[in-house]
Design a protein around this motif. Sequence first.
Motif, mmCIF file in Angstrom:
data_model
loop_
_atom_site.group_PDB
_atom_site.id
_atom_site.type_symbol
_atom_site.label_atom_id
_atom_site.label_comp_id
_atom_site.label_asym_id
_atom_site.label_seq_id
_atom_site.Cartn_x
_atom_site.Cartn_y
_atom_site.Cartn_z
ATOM 1 N N ARG A 25 0.858 -1.177 0.000
ATOM 2 C CA ARG A 25 0.000 0.000 0.000
ATOM 3 C C ARG A 25 0.902 1.237 0.000
ATOM 4 O O ARG A 25 1.083 1.910 1.010
ATOM 5 N N ASP A 26 1.460 1.532 -1.175
ATOM 6 C CA ASP A 26 2.420 2.625 -1.282
ATOM 7 C C ASP A 26 1.839 3.951 -0.803
ATOM 8 O O ASP A 26 2.495 4.707 -0.092
ATOM 9 N N GLY A 27 0.608 4.240 -1.195
ATOM 10 C CA GLY A 27 0.004 5.524 -0.860
ATOM 11 C C GLY A 27 -0.134 5.754 0.632
ATOM 12 O O GLY A 27 -0.054 6.882 1.107
ATOM 13 N N GLU A 28 -0.326 4.660 1.377
ATOM 14 C CA GLU A 28 -0.471 4.759 2.828
ATOM 15 C C GLU A 28 0.801 4.399 3.580
ATOM 16 O O GLU A 28 0.843 4.469 4.803
ATOM 17 N N GLY A 29 1.830 3.986 2.856
ATOM 18 C CA GLY A 29 3.093 3.649 3.514
ATOM 19 C C GLY A 29 3.031 2.393 4.351
ATOM 20 O O GLY A 29 3.546 2.357 5.470
ATOM 21 N N LEU A 30 2.379 1.335 3.823
ATOM 22 C CA LEU A 30 2.291 0.058 4.529
ATOM 23 C C LEU A 30 2.656 -1.075 3.587
ATOM 24 O O LEU A 30 2.144 -1.159 2.469
ATOM 25 N N TRP A 31 3.553 -1.949 4.065
ATOM 26 C CA TRP A 31 3.962 -3.127 3.305
ATOM 27 C C TRP A 31 4.073 -4.306 4.267
ATOM 28 O O TRP A 31 4.464 -4.142 5.424
ATOM 29 N N ALA A 32 3.746 -5.492 3.775
ATOM 30 C CA ALA A 32 3.802 -6.677 4.644
ATOM 31 C C ALA A 32 4.048 -7.932 3.825
ATOM 32 O O ALA A 32 3.603 -8.038 2.673
ATOM 33 N N VAL A 33 4.757 -8.878 4.434
ATOM 34 C CA VAL A 33 4.832 -10.231 3.889
ATOM 35 C C VAL A 33 4.312 -11.188 4.953
ATOM 36 O O VAL A 33 4.493 -10.971 6.156
ATOM 37 N N ILE A 34 3.638 -12.232 4.482
ATOM 38 C CA ILE A 34 2.921 -13.158 5.353
ATOM 39 C C ILE A 34 3.251 -14.576 4.914
ATOM 40 O O ILE A 34 3.245 -14.873 3.710
ATOM 41 N N ASP A 35 3.521 -15.447 5.862
ATOM 42 C CA ASP A 35 3.867 -16.844 5.572
ATOM 43 C C ASP A 35 2.906 -17.751 6.328
ATOM 44 O O ASP A 35 2.998 -17.911 7.538
#
Length: 234
Positions: A25-35
Amino acid sequence: MSCWRGLGRTHAGRRSANEDALVCRDGEGLWAVIDGMGGHDAGDLAATMIRHALENLALGGGIAHRLLAVDAALQSANHAIRHHAAMHLGSKPMGATVVVLLIHDGEAGVLWAGDARLYRHDPSRTSAITKDHTPVQALVDAGELNEEEAMCHPRSHVIYQAIGNGDKLKLEQIRFAVEAGQQFLLTTDGVHSVLRLPEIHQLLVEGASESAILKAALNAGSRDNVTAIKIAFG
């Protein structure tokens, strides 16, 4: 609006199903990876539930407020996963590790559970910001194992914290300042279980794309799903 941009990719690797997921979510400044954990129909569903929670999360305010919002969303996902496992899977293990990076107004926050990782890359060095919630990481911290020994340890995949792992979820978090020249890398353990820190540093120095990082992990023998997000300013 965030001026930080993330490019991510996930791949099943040598497995028949992909239980990994990612959020950009570039516009909101959120990134995640999930396993996801628990096998097909459990791990992939857990990862999807967490991905949806993070994709639909309303973000606002400063970094502290955003961290609280992500924490609340992951707590809700933890309860939903526990409920689904109890109702539909006979309480079969179902869950996921996760790492979430937030960047806002020159400051970053990271929350994580398990062994998904965040790396920070400067021109001269790359360092892991997160520490795995594993018994093997405890041995590394105590100076009893080095990185290579930890990667080969028979209990290297044992984790003691994950979304869905217990009724009470404990997320670790860190806040720190960011600079425009830095880059960040989020990875699931399918990547960093086979790529040592110097190898990850070299890939970032060479400007490797997220796809090239996944290819390097698979070429190094990864038997897991592989996921990576590269985040840079501009």
